[in-house]
Design an enzyme around this catalytic site. Sequence first.
Site, short mmCIF file in Angstrom:
data_model
loop_
_atom_site.label_atom_id
_atom_site.label_comp_id
_atom_site.label_asym_id
_atom_site.label_seq_id
_atom_site.Cartn_x
_atom_site.Cartn_y
_atom_site.Cartn_z
N ASN A 145 -2.64 8.22 2.36
CA ASN A 145 -3.44 7.28 2.78
C ASN A 145 -3.74 7.38 4.13
O ASN A 145 -4.90 6.99 4.81
CB ASN A 145 -2.17 6.05 2.77
CG ASN A 145 -2.16 5.26 1.44
OD1 ASN A 145 -0.86 5.34 0.95
ND2 ASN A 145 -3.04 5.15 0.69
N ALA B 124 -4.21 -3.25 -7.59
CA ALA B 124 -4.33 -4.72 -7.77
C ALA B 124 -5.12 -5.35 -6.48
O ALA B 124 -4.84 -5.09 -5.58
CB ALA B 124 -3.12 -5.68 -8.15
N ASN C 159 -7.62 6.09 3.87
CA ASN C 159 -7.82 4.46 4.22
C ASN C 159 -8.58 4.58 5.62
O ASN C 159 -9.66 3.81 5.62
CB ASN C 159 -6.63 3.90 4.20
CG ASN C 159 -5.91 3.82 2.93
OD1 ASN C 159 -6.16 4.75 2.04
ND2 ASN C 159 -5.24 2.89 2.58
N SER D 249 -7.56 -0.05 0.29
CA SER D 249 -6.75 -1.50 0.61
C SER D 249 -7.14 -1.70 2.03
O SER D 249 -7.27 -3.03 2.32
CB SER D 249 -5.22 -1.30 0.28
OG SER D 249 -4.77 -0.40 0.98
N LEU E 238 -0.09 -7.49 -5.55
CA LEU E 238 0.90 -6.72 -6.33
C LEU E 238 2.02 -7.61 -6.89
O LEU E 238 2.49 -7.24 -8.04
CB LEU E 238 1.50 -5.31 -5.50
CG LEU E 238 2.30 -4.64 -6.12
CD1 LEU E 238 1.87 -3.63 -7.09
CD2 LEU E 238 3.09 -3.64 -5.17
N GLY E 239 2.60 -8.56 -5.82
CA GLY E 239 3.62 -9.22 -6.55
C GLY E 239 3.18 -10.03 -7.85
O GLY E 239 3.77 -10.26 -8.69
N LYS F 261 2.67 10.22 -0.50
CA LYS F 261 1.53 8.82 -0.30
C LYS F 261 1.14 8.48 0.79
O LYS F 261 -0.22 8.38 0.92
CB LYS F 261 2.04 7.59 -1.29
CG LYS F 261 1.23 6.15 -1.33
CD LYS F 261 0.88 5.98 -2.58
CE LYS F 261 -0.35 5.13 -2.71
NZ LYS F 261 -0.08 3.86 -2.59
#
Length: 312
Positions: A193, A132, A197, A260, A13-14, A189
């Site tokens: 998750n 990402a 997840n 993720s 993400l960064g 969110k």
Amino acid sequence: MRHRIHILGNGSLGGLLACRLSPFVDVRMILRSPPYPQSNTDDKRLPLTLDLAGERQSWRFDWETADAAEPISTLFLTTKSYSALNALDSIRHRLTPASRILLWQNGMGSQMQIAQEYADMAVYAASTTEGANRPEDGRIVHAGHGQTWVGPLSANAPFQEAQRLVDLLREAGFSSETTKDIRAQLWRKLSVNCGVNPFTVILNCRNGDILEHAYFQQRIDALCEELSAMLFVAGYGEPAANVKARIVAVAQGTANNISSMLQDVRAGRQTEINAINGFICDYADAHGQPHPVNSELTAGVHALSDHSGQSA
Ligand SMILES: NC(=O)C1=CN([C@@H]2O[C@H](COP(=O)(O)OP(=O)(O)OC[C@H]3O[C@@H](n4cnc5c(N)ncnc54)[C@H](OP(=O)(O)O)[C@@H]3O)[C@@H](O)[C@H]2O)C=CC1
Ligand SMILES: CC(C)(CO)C(=O)C(=O)O
């Protein structure tokens, strides 16, 4: 002079944010340690490539380590939830009451802890459905476009500044909105998750495939009852049926994604389970509520991850 943004957390993400923002602001990466020297160049800047819609763009970024002295005016904190507070503490000497800190972590817990410990500063949180990943060091893939919300977390975070952050994100091409209640967005969110997840890890499958498994079908209603009860306690109450509908919609909408958490397990990295279902277990304990399904999912992910002994 262009506005400068420091990014702490040179991961998926960064890196995505750095590449997309750099045409508009002066981006500076804060690294744990200097990057490996590039063999065939004198350019000491940090190279990153971004794969976006079939095109590859290359960027180079100025970087510094945490011990630099320059004060930071705007910081994007993009570490995992379990590293967030330690990472921020490593640059505490560079933050002032004029600093703006934008937290990008998933899950819950780290944001509130930071908002408390850095209460004299302007702390904001972002909740994003951008996607990402990082197939290898220095290469970022922007796998899915999403929506980002930004809102104040600490009492010292003026709302107008959240609007400035959103204006910048929009300029960089991110679909973004401000919200006065970012906690509501984070809880929403979190509930998704919690319901996607851990199942992808335990069933070792893509997001959409969980829906076909008996293991998911036998637990999802009870899980949503637990999540709904905690959403009510937190002040964002929703019936279990709504929570389930959102989980199913996201699993279908991201059917082909590897979550993720499953990516972390496959890469041998620590997962964020403690900030997701583990957070719900702690929150339920604190409010005297049962949480058997969240406990089972948390334990199931720990059992499959090399990092089960590590704390949140
Ligand atoms: N990737 C995505 O699409 C999305 C991510 N998020 C959330 O954003 C957060 C970051 O995710 P993501 O980018 O995928 O994670 P990554 O693991 O790819 O990146 C985290 C980065 O933080 C670095 N880091 C950790 N501690 C420190 C420290 N003390 N000093 C400097 N750097 C440090 C890590 O370095 P090292 O590798 O050396 O450990 C790593 O480069 C997570 O909470 C995630 O849930 C939310 C939505 C989307
Ligand atoms: C929404 C979802 C499940 C998309 O993959 C996600 O946020 C994640 O993988 O962490």
